[in-house]
Design a protein around this motif. Structure first.
Motif, PDB file in Angstrom:
ATOM      1  N   LEU A 114     -26.738 -17.289  -1.839  1.00 43.86           N
ATOM      2  CA  LEU A 114     -25.594 -16.457  -2.239  1.00 43.86           C
ATOM      3  C   LEU A 114     -25.507 -16.244  -3.747  1.00 43.86           C
ATOM      4  N   TYR A 176     -28.115 -14.391   6.551  1.00 40.27           N
ATOM      5  CA  TYR A 176     -27.196 -15.449   6.120  1.00 40.27           C
ATOM      6  C   TYR A 176     -26.086 -14.881   5.234  1.00 40.27           C
ATOM      7  N   ARG A 177     -26.448 -13.998   4.304  1.00 42.06           N
ATOM      8  CA  ARG A 177     -25.433 -13.431   3.405  1.00 42.06           C
ATOM      9  C   ARG A 177     -24.399 -12.632   4.192  1.00 42.06           C
ATOM     10  N   VAL A 180     -21.992 -14.893   6.154  1.00 45.60           N
ATOM     11  CA  VAL A 180     -20.910 -15.435   5.323  1.00 45.60           C
ATOM     12  C   VAL A 180     -19.792 -14.398   5.163  1.00 45.60           C
ATOM     13  N   ILE A 183     -17.673 -14.442   8.404  1.00 45.39           N
ATOM     14  CA  ILE A 183     -17.160 -15.691   8.965  1.00 45.39           C
ATOM     15  C   ILE A 183     -15.636 -15.654   9.169  1.00 45.39           C
ATOM     16  N   ALA A 206     -25.313 -20.575   2.032  1.00 49.22           N
ATOM     17  CA  ALA A 206     -24.678 -19.790   3.097  1.00 49.22           C
ATOM     18  C   ALA A 206     -24.284 -20.689   4.260  1.00 49.22           C
ATOM     19  N   ASN A 209     -21.249 -22.799   3.332  1.00 44.61           N
ATOM     20  CA  ASN A 209     -19.993 -22.042   3.365  1.00 44.61           C
ATOM     21  C   ASN A 209     -19.502 -21.823   4.796  1.00 44.61           C
ATOM     22  N   ILE A 210     -20.450 -21.476   5.686  1.00 46.39           N
ATOM     23  CA  ILE A 210     -20.083 -21.213   7.081  1.00 46.39           C
ATOM     24  C   ILE A 210     -19.528 -22.479   7.740  1.00 46.39           C
ATOM     25  N   GLU A 213     -16.107 -23.568   6.280  1.00 46.14           N
ATOM     26  CA  GLU A 213     -15.010 -22.702   6.745  1.00 46.14           C
ATOM     27  C   GLU A 213     -14.563 -23.120   8.144  1.00 46.14           C
TER      28      GLU A 213
END
Length: 915
Positions: A114, A176-177, A180, A183, A206, A209-210, A213
């Motif tokens: 990211l 992946y980007r 995110v 999500i 990524a 972050n997922i 969250e």
């Protein structure tokens, strides 16, 4: 044995979680099979199986994008490149693909972590601009183009990703980007779902972050599998990532970190073996498994981990036959299949774009196991016919027209293999597809026996269909070199999957397939520096310091990933066998991995270290010995009645086994194409030319005029005999032209030598040329007569003395035709074989009363022509007798009878001589 997966399921059961409603997310698909199996051990009633997916599948679902192949990405990127680059600056697809591959990897890393794209690509451009290039004024065209490339990186990225997103496809990083980005909406739409992440270690930004969250929104739980020994040690790389996650994730400030286990410190049997070479490791694994079976080790709880996946084939070949169940998680490389060699050969001949083909290439292709049956017409092996014609006629290069002349009924398959039309790339792809269909048609005749071959064929058909699709869709493949590069790119990643029961028997897998799985007995091979871990590699345009600044993974992080996998395999294992290669190979091996040294220095476990050497028994090559059976003796008698020639007898003296193979068994030397004229061919040409030039002088005395008149015929006769002996071989260029000129010079020099001899007043009268002699030798010990046969190159009279002359195109020295010990003439082949030969000619001609005393016999060596006629001489009491007398022939007859008696003696076997 309690596994990590089982521990997770037990914990969920304690929490009264409904497993059917959970979504299990794992590092790999493989672990999902074991998870599903172990659910049955925890649940004692029927349930609906939970959703079990890999992290890649989960992220792909989040992104709503479909991952595409690396080759497809190259074509899409090239399309963007052409749109953004001036026509005069555009590179060919082949050249573009070399650097584009690296750039795609960088795009992937930037997206997975990211990193703001514009920021990092502009930063890279500024770095290049600050280097010494910009100090040069005015800038050269090369420097301008170089800097322009760096300035365009962000533009390339933007346009490329736009093109992919437009078609709902992407590479892993872009997926992946986008995941995110999606999500938040996923969480809003799936508030009731519970996600269980287990067995993760290194996560990209990524993924972090997922997962975070989902954790913060109470939609997930995560189970780590790390031992306290690694986690609590601030410098142990096996705990590097989990320590970072524990420190940096807000979630763990208020929640437990599940789990830090304490299995690594439990007692283990760890043995380290240094084994020479990769094949040695494969053989050792086979022997080790055999020993484990004898000890009743449960192979279901045993894994062979191949750090170097190239060891798969030798390891499979080394496995004991007693292993009845086997599961292989790695695919078998398609490039290791026999069909790969066929298509590689076809690509190689067509990359040259010649009208003729090198004979070895032609023979290799038509003799290939999948092609040869296509040339079989009405029980005739056409491939053999073509091969024999090529060998017999010395066809170093052969055209398609000539091939069709040799095999008119096989024109269609010859066109498929050797003919490309105007659009060579399109024609090549069509020919390969047609060839696959032709092979399939042949294999379909017996499908039961050819199941595996048909599977090979199917995979190659898929590969060429993909190549055809890419070429049709993009039309960027303009030449055979580019097509070959893309073919190799596709082939390198293609595999044949093994079929088997994944939960049964011995497990053979790569290091990454072992994630989340636990085994009681683990065998790890190739634990060498450069393999495990792979060491420093920098296949990237992004410099090391820029990676550090942007928290992108470097070789240190990549090494830490493998450190974790290595130690995690050891955590719950009871028996661990670690193998490394002790021999320095070209690229890897020789130095044991730092992991082994670390294990030894930690002192947690007692490591038993051994160096294994293969058992090498003293090897004494026994000389071949052939018994003279009744059949062999009968064959020898038949040879004797036909006639022993000087060459057959000297062949026996050189090595009796050669005589046995060639004369008794009738095995001729293997015929091969003479790419350059062989010595024996040169000798035959010179002999035959001299016979032609002198045949008009038989019975006459040579004169200067007669000899001079023959000089003009040399070129024509030499050429005639080269064509006759060398067939269709080319004598107009290269080494063959030199040999052709040497032959002419040999003959010319010989005639000049004769002219000089005549001018000095010597009288030379030609008596016979290529005279064939047949003589009978009676040996009292044998109940059958012995015939002797031979052909003398020349017999002449020199100032009244009869001379028997044998021509030699090789070099012969004077001492090779002078003898002091008569026994040596049959025992010292290297020195006296030529003496034996000329004396046998003299003996036969004397038997036939074709010659009279005084008599001389000897050699004319074309490489030693200045020495003139090299006369046979018998050294007697400090003097040499160059004349052959009756005594000379009597002495020779004694030795001749000895050698023939030895050949015919049933008590003396054919015994090989040491070379």
């Amino acid at each position: 044995m309690t596994t990590f997966i089982l521990d997770v399921l037990e914990d969920l059961k304690k929490q009264d979680r409904n497993l059917s409603e959970l979504i299990f997310i794992l590092p790999s698909k493989r672990a999902g099979i074991f998870l599903k199996n172990q659910i049955s051990q925890v649940v004692n009633h029927t349930i609906i199986a939970p959703q079990i997916i890999s992290i890649e599948e989960f992220v792909e679902d989040l992104s709503q994008l479909k991952k595409t192949s690396n080759t497809e990405l190259l074509f899409v990127f090239y399309k963007v490149y052409l749109e953004l680059t001036k026509k005069e600056d555009q590179e060919s697809f082949d050249s573009f693909s070399k650097w584009a591959q690296i750039l795609l990897q960088d795009f992937n890393e930037v997206d997975r972590y990211l990193i703001p794209q514009e920021k990092i690509f502009n930063y890279l451009s500024a770095i290049q601009d600050l280097k010494h290039w910009s100090l040069e004024e005015p800038k050269t065209e090369f420097v301008k183009k170089y800097l322009a490339f760096w300035n365009k990186l962000n533009t390339y990225y933007t346009k490329f990703t736009e093109e992919l997103l437009k078609n709902k496809t992407a590479y892993q990083g872009l997926i992946y980007r986008e995941a995110v980005e999606n999500i938040e909406s996923y969480i809003q739409s799936n508030k009731e779902k519970q996600h269980i992440f287990l067995g993760f270690n290194a996560l990209n930004k990524a993924e972090e972050n997922i997962i975070q969250e989902l954790l913060q929104n109470e939609l997930a739980e995560i189970y780590w599998d790390v031992d306290k020994h690694f986690f609590d040690n601030p410098i142990h790389d096996a705990g590097l990532f989990t320590r970072q996650h524990f420190k940096n994730w807000n979630f763990f400030r208020d929640n437990d970190f599940n789990w830090k286990t304490n299995h690594y410190s439990e007692e283990k049997n760890i043995k380290v073996f240094g084994v020479p070479k990769n094949i040695g490791q494969a053989k050792f694994i086979g022997g080790l498994l055999k020993d484990l079976q004898k000890e009743d080790t449960d192979l279901k709880q045993t894994a062979v981990i191949l750090a170097d996946e190239n060891l798969l084939t030798p390891t499979l070949n080394a496995l004991p036959e007693s292993i009845d169940a086997l599961n292989i998680t790695m695919g078998f490389p398609l490039q290791s299949i026999p069909l790969a060699s066929l298509f590689e050969q076809i690509f190689q001949i067509h990359k040259k774009a010649n009208n003729t083909f090198y004979y070895k290439d032609v023979i290799a292709i038509i003799s290939h196991q999948f092609i040869r049956p296509l040339f079989r017409k009405e029980n005739t092996d056409v491939a053999s016919k073509i091969t024999n014609t090529i060998l017999t006629n010395n066809l170093v290069y052969i055209s398609i027209d000539r091939l069709k002349e040799l095999a008119p009924a096989s024109s269609e398959i010859l066109d498929t293999l050797f003919v490309l039309k105007e659009n060579r790339v399109k024609s090549m792809l069509k020919n390969c597809s047609n060839l696959i269909l032709s092979i399939k048609k042949d294999l379909d005749k017996n499908k039961a026996l050819n199941k595996l071959s048909l599977e090979y064929l199917f995979r190659f058909n898929e590969l060429f269909n993909e190549l055809t699709r890419l070429n049709t869709s993009y039309n960027y493949i303009q030449d055979m070199h580019t097509l070959h590069s893309i073919y190799k790119e596709l082939l390198s990643s293609a595999t044949l999957d093994f079929q088997g029961e994944p939960l049964q028997g011995l497990q053979v897998m790569g290091m990454l397939e072992s994630r989340v799985l636990d085994f009681e007995t683990v065998i790890i091979s190739s634990v060498n520096e450069g393999v495990l871990p792979s060491g420093k590699t920098n296949n990237s345009f992004i410099p090391f310091d820029v990676k550090l600044q942007n928290k992108l993974p470097t070789y240190k992080e990549k090494d830490a990933v493998y450190t974790y996998h290595f130690y995690r395999l050891l955590q719950r294992a009871k028996n661990v066998y670690i193998l490394y290669n002790t021999e320095a190979d070209i690229l890897t091996g020789g130095e044991k991995s730092r992991f082994i040294t670390q294990l030894e220095l930690e002192g947690v476990h007692k490591i038993k270290h051994s160096i294994v050497t293969p058992k090498v028994e003293a090897c004494f090559s026994e000389l071949i010995e052939i018994e003279k059976t009744v059949a062999v003796l009968n064959k020898i008698q038949a040879i004797a009645e036909r006639g022993f020639s000087p060459s057959s007898l000297t062949n026996y003296m050189r090595n009796p086994i050669d005589f046995y193979y060639q004369k008794v068994l009738g095995i001729a030397e293997q015929e091969d194409v003479e790419e350059s004229v062989a010595f024996n061919t040169l000798g035959t040409v010179v002999h035959n030319t001299l016979e032609d030039l002198y045949e008009d002088f038989v019975g006459e005395v040579l004169t200067v005029e007669k000899l001079k008149s023959q000089k003009s015929k040399i070129t024509e006769r030499i050429t005639h005999h080269f064509i006759n002996e060398y067939k269709e071989g080319d004598i107009t260029t290269g080494k063959n032209l030199i040999i052709y000129e040497i032959a002419k010079r040999y003959v010319l020099n010989f005639i000049n030598l004769e002219i000089d001899d005549v001018q000095k007043g010597n009288e030379i009268k030609i008596i016979a040329l290529e005279d064939k002699s047949i003589a009978t030798l009676k040996i009292p010990e044998l109940d059958f007569d012995i015939k002797l046969t031979g052909k003398v190159d020349r017999v002449d009279s020199y100032n009244g003395t009869t001379r028997i002359i044998d021509y030699k195109t090789g070099k012969v020295e004077k001492n090779q035709v002078e003898i002091a010990d008569w026994e040596a003439i049959t025992t010292d082949y290297k020195k006296y074989s030529k003496s034996f030969q000329v004396l046998l000619y003299a003996y036969m001609m004397h038997q036939e009363n074709k010659i009279e005393f005084p008599l001389e016999a000897g050699i004319i060596s074309f490489k030693n022509l200045k020495a003139g006629f090299l006369k046979f001489a018998a050294k007697e009491e400090k003097k040499k007798n160059t004349f052959i007398t009756q005594e000379t022939l009597d002495n020779f007859e004694i030795e001749l009878k000895k050698i023939i008696l030895e050949i015919c003696n049933p008590e003396i076997n054919f015994i090989e001589k040491e070379v």
